[in-house]
Scaffold this motif. Structure first.
Motif, PDB file in Angstrom:
ATOM      1  N   TRP A 483       0.811  -1.222   0.000  1.00 32.94           N
ATOM      2  CA  TRP A 483       0.000   0.000   0.000  1.00 32.94           C
ATOM      3  C   TRP A 483       0.842   1.268   0.000  1.00 32.94           C
ATOM      4  O   TRP A 483       0.502   2.247  -0.684  1.00 32.94           O
ATOM      5  CB  TRP A 483      -0.962  -0.001   1.202  1.00 32.94           C
ATOM      6  CG  TRP A 483      -0.306   0.100   2.552  1.00 32.94           C
ATOM      7  CD1 TRP A 483       0.105  -0.929   3.342  1.00 32.94           C
ATOM      8  CD2 TRP A 483       0.024   1.296   3.266  1.00 32.94           C
ATOM      9  NE1 TRP A 483       0.670  -0.462   4.506  1.00 32.94           N
ATOM     10  CE2 TRP A 483       0.630   0.903   4.497  1.00 32.94           C
ATOM     11  CE3 TRP A 483      -0.141   2.657   3.012  1.00 32.94           C
ATOM     12  CZ2 TRP A 483       1.070   1.817   5.444  1.00 32.94           C
ATOM     13  CZ3 TRP A 483       0.291   3.575   3.961  1.00 32.94           C
ATOM     14  CH2 TRP A 483       0.889   3.159   5.155  1.00 32.94           C
ATOM     15  N   GLN A 486       1.826   2.856  -3.376  1.00 29.03           N
ATOM     16  CA  GLN A 486       0.798   3.208  -4.343  1.00 29.03           C
ATOM     17  C   GLN A 486       0.413   4.689  -4.262  1.00 29.03           C
ATOM     18  O   GLN A 486       0.407   5.279  -3.184  1.00 29.03           O
ATOM     19  CB  GLN A 486      -0.446   2.344  -4.106  1.00 29.03           C
ATOM     20  CG  GLN A 486      -0.187   0.855  -4.200  1.00 29.03           C
ATOM     21  CD  GLN A 486      -1.332   0.027  -3.654  1.00 29.03           C
ATOM     22  OE1 GLN A 486      -2.419   0.532  -3.372  1.00 29.03           O
ATOM     23  NE2 GLN A 486      -1.094  -1.271  -3.480  1.00 29.03           N
ATOM     24  N   SER A 487       0.065   5.270  -5.402  1.00 31.49           N
ATOM     25  CA  SER A 487      -0.342   6.680  -5.413  1.00 31.49           C
ATOM     26  C   SER A 487      -1.623   6.892  -4.614  1.00 31.49           C
ATOM     27  O   SER A 487      -1.870   7.991  -4.118  1.00 31.49           O
ATOM     28  CB  SER A 487      -0.535   7.174  -6.849  1.00 31.49           C
ATOM     29  OG  SER A 487      -1.574   6.479  -7.506  1.00 31.49           O
ATOM     30  N   ALA A 488      -2.420   5.840  -4.455  1.00 34.51           N
ATOM     31  CA  ALA A 488      -3.662   5.954  -3.681  1.00 34.51           C
ATOM     32  C   ALA A 488      -3.397   6.225  -2.203  1.00 34.51           C
ATOM     33  O   ALA A 488      -4.316   6.613  -1.472  1.00 34.51           O
ATOM     34  CB  ALA A 488      -4.495   4.675  -3.824  1.00 34.51           C
ATOM     35  N   TYR A 489      -2.157   6.012  -1.769  1.00 35.13           N
ATOM     36  CA  TYR A 489      -1.785   6.303  -0.380  1.00 35.13           C
ATOM     37  C   TYR A 489      -0.742   7.424  -0.324  1.00 35.13           C
ATOM     38  O   TYR A 489       0.107   7.462   0.558  1.00 35.13           O
ATOM     39  CB  TYR A 489      -1.287   5.035   0.303  1.00 35.13           C
ATOM     40  CG  TYR A 489      -2.412   4.043   0.524  1.00 35.13           C
ATOM     41  CD1 TYR A 489      -3.175   4.073   1.681  1.00 35.13           C
ATOM     42  CD2 TYR A 489      -2.736   3.119  -0.463  1.00 35.13           C
ATOM     43  CE1 TYR A 489      -4.219   3.180   1.869  1.00 35.13           C
ATOM     44  CE2 TYR A 489      -3.779   2.224  -0.284  1.00 35.13           C
ATOM     45  CZ  TYR A 489      -4.521   2.262   0.884  1.00 35.13           C
ATOM     46  OH  TYR A 489      -5.564   1.383   1.067  1.00 35.13           O
ATOM     47  N   GLN A 494      -7.092   9.782  -7.590  1.00 31.48           N
ATOM     48  CA  GLN A 494      -7.360   8.586  -8.382  1.00 31.48           C
ATOM     49  C   GLN A 494      -8.285   9.037  -9.507  1.00 31.48           C
ATOM     50  O   GLN A 494      -9.368   9.578  -9.249  1.00 31.48           O
ATOM     51  CB  GLN A 494      -8.037   7.513  -7.528  1.00 31.48           C
ATOM     52  CG  GLN A 494      -8.287   6.211  -8.275  1.00 31.48           C
ATOM     53  CD  GLN A 494      -9.048   5.215  -7.436  1.00 31.48           C
ATOM     54  OE1 GLN A 494     -10.264   5.356  -7.245  1.00 31.48           O
ATOM     55  NE2 GLN A 494      -8.350   4.222  -6.902  1.00 31.48           N
ATOM     56  N   ASP A 499      -5.047   4.532 -10.580  1.00 30.25           N
ATOM     57  CA  ASP A 499      -3.928   5.117  -9.863  1.00 30.25           C
ATOM     58  C   ASP A 499      -2.738   5.247 -10.808  1.00 30.25           C
ATOM     59  O   ASP A 499      -2.759   4.764 -11.940  1.00 30.25           O
ATOM     60  CB  ASP A 499      -3.544   4.237  -8.669  1.00 30.25           C
ATOM     61  CG  ASP A 499      -4.659   4.149  -7.641  1.00 30.25           C
ATOM     62  OD1 ASP A 499      -5.347   5.167  -7.436  1.00 30.25           O
ATOM     63  OD2 ASP A 499      -4.831   3.061  -7.044  1.00 30.25           O
ATOM     64  N   TYR A 528      -0.209   8.513 -15.247  1.00 33.38           N
ATOM     65  CA  TYR A 528      -1.356   7.596 -15.225  1.00 33.38           C
ATOM     66  C   TYR A 528      -1.427   6.805 -16.526  1.00 33.38           C
ATOM     67  O   TYR A 528      -0.969   7.266 -17.579  1.00 33.38           O
ATOM     68  CB  TYR A 528      -2.653   8.379 -15.011  1.00 33.38           C
ATOM     69  CG  TYR A 528      -2.761   8.999 -13.634  1.00 33.38           C
ATOM     70  CD1 TYR A 528      -3.477   8.372 -12.627  1.00 33.38           C
ATOM     71  CD2 TYR A 528      -2.113  10.199 -13.336  1.00 33.38           C
ATOM     72  CE1 TYR A 528      -3.557   8.924 -11.353  1.00 33.38           C
ATOM     73  CE2 TYR A 528      -2.183  10.763 -12.071  1.00 33.38           C
ATOM     74  CZ  TYR A 528      -2.906  10.124 -11.083  1.00 33.38           C
ATOM     75  OH  TYR A 528      -2.989  10.667  -9.823  1.00 33.38           O
ATOM     76  N   HIS A 566      -7.118  11.868  -2.740  1.00 29.09           N
ATOM     77  CA  HIS A 566      -6.668  11.313  -1.460  1.00 29.09           C
ATOM     78  C   HIS A 566      -5.722  12.274  -0.753  1.00 29.09           C
ATOM     79  O   HIS A 566      -4.929  12.984  -1.389  1.00 29.09           O
ATOM     80  CB  HIS A 566      -5.934   9.989  -1.676  1.00 29.09           C
ATOM     81  CG  HIS A 566      -6.760   8.909  -2.306  1.00 29.09           C
ATOM     82  ND1 HIS A 566      -7.857   8.358  -1.676  1.00 29.09           N
ATOM     83  CD2 HIS A 566      -6.640   8.268  -3.491  1.00 29.09           C
ATOM     84  CE1 HIS A 566      -8.373   7.414  -2.464  1.00 29.09           C
ATOM     85  NE2 HIS A 566      -7.661   7.347  -3.563  1.00 29.09           N
ATOM     86  N   ARG A 620      -6.294   8.224   6.026  1.00 27.46           N
ATOM     87  CA  ARG A 620      -6.416   8.677   4.649  1.00 27.46           C
ATOM     88  C   ARG A 620      -7.768   9.360   4.459  1.00 27.46           C
ATOM     89  O   ARG A 620      -8.815   8.786   4.765  1.00 27.46           O
ATOM     90  CB  ARG A 620      -6.295   7.509   3.670  1.00 27.46           C
ATOM     91  CG  ARG A 620      -6.380   7.949   2.209  1.00 27.46           C
ATOM     92  CD  ARG A 620      -6.088   6.815   1.241  1.00 27.46           C
ATOM     93  NE  ARG A 620      -7.123   5.794   1.260  1.00 27.46           N
ATOM     94  CZ  ARG A 620      -7.248   4.840   0.330  1.00 27.46           C
ATOM     95  NH1 ARG A 620      -6.385   4.779  -0.667  1.00 27.46           N
ATOM     96  NH2 ARG A 620      -8.196   3.939   0.422  1.00 27.46           N
ATOM     97  N   ASN A 622     -10.497  10.684   1.934  1.00 31.31           N
ATOM     98  CA  ASN A 622     -10.944  10.407   0.577  1.00 31.31           C
ATOM     99  C   ASN A 622     -12.042  11.405   0.210  1.00 31.31           C
ATOM    100  O   ASN A 622     -13.093  11.431   0.856  1.00 31.31           O
ATOM    101  CB  ASN A 622     -11.513   8.987   0.464  1.00 31.31           C
ATOM    102  CG  ASN A 622     -10.584   7.948   1.073  1.00 31.31           C
ATOM    103  OD1 ASN A 622      -9.456   7.797   0.636  1.00 31.31           O
ATOM    104  ND2 ASN A 622     -11.073   7.250   2.097  1.00 31.31           N
ATOM    105  N   LYS A 624     -14.453  12.010  -2.662  1.00 30.96           N
ATOM    106  CA  LYS A 624     -14.998  11.389  -3.868  1.00 30.96           C
ATOM    107  C   LYS A 624     -15.951  12.347  -4.558  1.00 30.96           C
ATOM    108  O   LYS A 624     -16.895  12.864  -3.940  1.00 30.96           O
ATOM    109  CB  LYS A 624     -15.730  10.098  -3.512  1.00 30.96           C
ATOM    110  CG  LYS A 624     -16.251   9.338  -4.717  1.00 30.96           C
ATOM    111  CD  LYS A 624     -16.877   8.010  -4.296  1.00 30.96           C
ATOM    112  CE  LYS A 624     -17.368   7.226  -5.507  1.00 30.96           C
ATOM    113  NZ  LYS A 624     -17.963   5.930  -5.088  1.00 30.96           N
TER     114      LYS A 624
END
Length: 639
Positions: A483, A486-489, A494, A499, A528, A566, A620, A622, A624
């Motif tokens: 994790w 990853q760019s999500a963290y 996103q 990601d 991306y 994120h 984190r 988020n 959305k």
């Protein structure tokens, strides 16, 4: 003609790799300036270049070790009855079975620590109390099958297994460190060992030659040498680190003059590849945790080379060497030893003060020397012994009296911009902001193009988590299943359900920094995959009066999934309409509540490498998007 050809090839590689060089600079600083004949001319055939007292010079050692003598003796006495640990076959195999590195590494590290402390206490005291244990430890080192770590063996063995292979000596970081330590033990204590039996010194010398010198001289295919560099190959801290170690062995142990001269010049050729790889701005893409092994090891190598040639071979005056040094002082945030920790670096550190001080002396950087002294005032303890690195420890002792007189101070500049590496550090009032561009194939890479961190009053608010304990997975094709990679963290969007991706082709575009306005901009589209359907995604940061404005302007070819932006934070946030409160309400992230639905993920930290820095939890945020739109802009404010 050969030099011109090499430069053309290097420029082609730079373009292929997308390394974002803004200006041309000299390459091959060592071998383009100094020939092998120069090495032969100035390299002595004996060890008269060594800058430290002989073992029998008791007055010299008393002078050198007096400030540390009590601690040196106290630490070594604990090892007078030390039982040298065996690294079992199953310890090597454990890396294959569970991915654990620690099971094999811990006993070997413990043995190296014991041997190092015993060695320096004997140099300091000179009474022979530690000699038998040093002989035991040295003899143990010659009996183990390999000086390499299990995690590194498969890359260099035809078996591709983690059990040491008969007839193959693997030269990795650990093998180099042990060989370097053993070389100094051989140099200082050979006469004392010979009083017991010459077999001891003969055996030590033989194993240094077999495990370090011969593999290095006979092979060009060890990836860290970068002598047969492939397209897209990284040249990281392994290069100066391993080259420093073999240089030490060549200088202290090798008697064949032709081998010594040829070997020293080969290290210069190899180290040039590392200097060529580093951007002209000097930033360490691996982060501050690796500075001591990258720029710091380059410094050790250059210093040792300068010593051995009576300063006739020296490149300390070149700007890139100074730039590489000052990266460590510029990357320091403050507070509880917080640093800018992109890639695998830890968020806490600062570096070894005496190493930083010495480096600063040789490149004439008052900033580094003052920063080094400042660091000692932030640390609860001070160790003159630098791990298993005998050279650094010896140099620490020599520079200490001068270091003590230095004035402590942090760098005073309000920003630091690394245009080639695309790192920006910006200070405003009590705020420290850092952001990055770059590409997603940097050494110890995280998929983090366009991410940022933000600290207020020396405390972390928006963060980069760093990395957990290294396992087999960390440096495998499963790396980006972790994790933290990853760019999500990271503090990133996103986009259309996608990601960022790993690879040299995933990189930033149109990166700029305006120091007058405090604005950093970049296009993160290229980070991306094509499936994200992005025409353009521009991210900008503006820091003013302690407030950070983040803006995303985007244009998508089509929309498939709602975008999610994120943010990683150190303390538990709370959400109200359009506001995420942080730090018990002292900080806030504001957003358009009509545009985003906010949620919080709690990320438990059960890995000690992370929990020791952050505690038991990270969080984190988020955001959305409630509506899917092909074109638009998002604005976030942190205040």
């Amino acid at each position: 003609m050969e030099m011109i050809k090499d430069r053309i090839i290097l420029l082609i590689v730079i373009n292929i790799l997308g390394l974002h060089f803004i200006q041309a600079r000299d390459v091959d600083l060592l071998t383009a300036t100094y020939s092998e004949a120069t090495v032969q001319k100035y390299l002595p055939t004996d060890n008269r270049w060594v800058n430290y007292p002989d073992y029998t010079d008791r007055e010299g050692w008393t002078r050198l070790t007096d400030p540390f003598l009590e601690k040196l003796i106290k630490d070594a006495d604990k090892y007078l009855d030390y039982k040298w640990q065996v690294v079992q076959a199953t310890d090597y195999l454990e890396y294959e079975r569970s991915g654990s590195r620690v099971i094999m590494e811990k006993p070997l590290n413990d043995n190296c620590r014991a041997l190092t402390h015993l060695f320096f206490a004997e140099l300091a005291e000179g009474k022979g109390r530690y000699i038998d244990q040093i002989i035991n430890g040295s003899w143990y080192m010659t009996e183990i099958s390999t000086w390499s770590l299990s995690a590194h063996l498969p890359a260099f063995q035809s078996s591709k297994r983690t059990l040491p292979q008969q007839g193959t000596h693997v030269f990795d970081l650990m093998a180099g460190d042990i060989g370097s330590l053993m070389s100094w033990i051989y140099y200082f204590l050979q006469p004392e060992f010979d009083k017991v039996t010459p077999i001891i010194s003969q055996r030590i010398k033989l194993h240094i030659q077999e495990r370090l010198i011969e593999p290095y001289l006979s092979r060009n295919d060890m990836w860290w040498q970068a002598l047969d560099i492939d397209e897209g190959q990284l040249v990281n801290n392994w290069n100066p680190w391993c080259n420093f170690n073999v240089l030490t062995a060549l200088l202290l142990v090798e008697d064949d003059v032709d081998k010594k001269v040829g070997g020293v010049y080969k290290t210069m050729t190899s180290v040039d590849k590392f200097i060529n790889y580093v951007k002209a701005d000097g930033a360490c893409e691996e982060g501050p945790s690796y500075w001591g092994h990258a720029a710091g090891k380059l410094y050790d190598y250059l210093k040792l080379l300068a010593y051995a040639t009576d300063n006739h071979i020296s490149i300390f005056e070149h700007p890139i060497v100074k730039n590489m040094g000052e990266y460590i002082s510029q990357s320091y945030i403050g507070g509880d030893r917080w640093v800018v920790n992109f890639a695998d670096a830890s968020a806490k550190g600062g570096g070894d003060p005496l190493l930083i001080f010495r480096y600063g002396e040789d490149v004439h950087s008052m900033e580094m020397m003052q920063f080094a002294k400042y660091l000692t005032e932030q640390q609860s303890s001070f160790n003159v012994i630098e791990g298993r690195d005998a050279f650094r420890t010896l140099e620490n002792m020599i520079c200490y009296p001068t270091f003590e007189k230095q004035t402590p101070q942090l760098p005073q500049n309000t920003y630091k911009w690394y245009p080639e590496t695309e790192f920006l550090y910006l200070k405003d009032e009590d705020t420290f902001f850092a952001a990055k561009g770059g590409y997603n194939n940097e050494s110890h890479n995280h998929n983090d193009i366009g991410s940022f961190i933000l600290y207020k009053e020396g405390k972390p608010v928006f963060i980069d988590a760093g990395v957990g304990t290294y396992t087999k997975k960390t440096f495998s094709n499963e790396r980006y299943n972790i994790w933290a990679m990853q760019s999500a963290y990271h503090n990133l969007p996103q986009i259309n359900g996608h990601d960022q991706r790993f690879g040299a082709s995933y990189k930033s575009r149109d990166v700029s920094f305006d120091p007058k306005k405090g604005v950093f901009k970049l296009d993160i589209t290229g980070a991306y995959p094509t499936e994200a359907q992005i025409d353009k995604w521009l991210r900008s940061y503006e820091l003013k009066n302690g407030q950070l404005l983040i803006r995303d302007d985007f244009n998508l070819r089509q929309t498939n999934t709602a975008n999610v932006v994120h943010f990683m934070v150190a303390e538990k946030p709370t959400i109200s309409k359009g506001i995420v409160s942080l730090g018990n309400g002292t900080h806030a992230l504001t957003f358009d509540g009509n545009e985003f639905e906010a949620s919080i993920d709690t990320i438990e930290q059960d890995d000690p490498r992370l929990s020791n820095v952050w505690g038991q939890h990270l969080y984190r945020i988020n955001l959305k998007a409630k509506n899917m739109q092909r074109k638009g802009s998002y604005t976030f404010t942190i205040e």
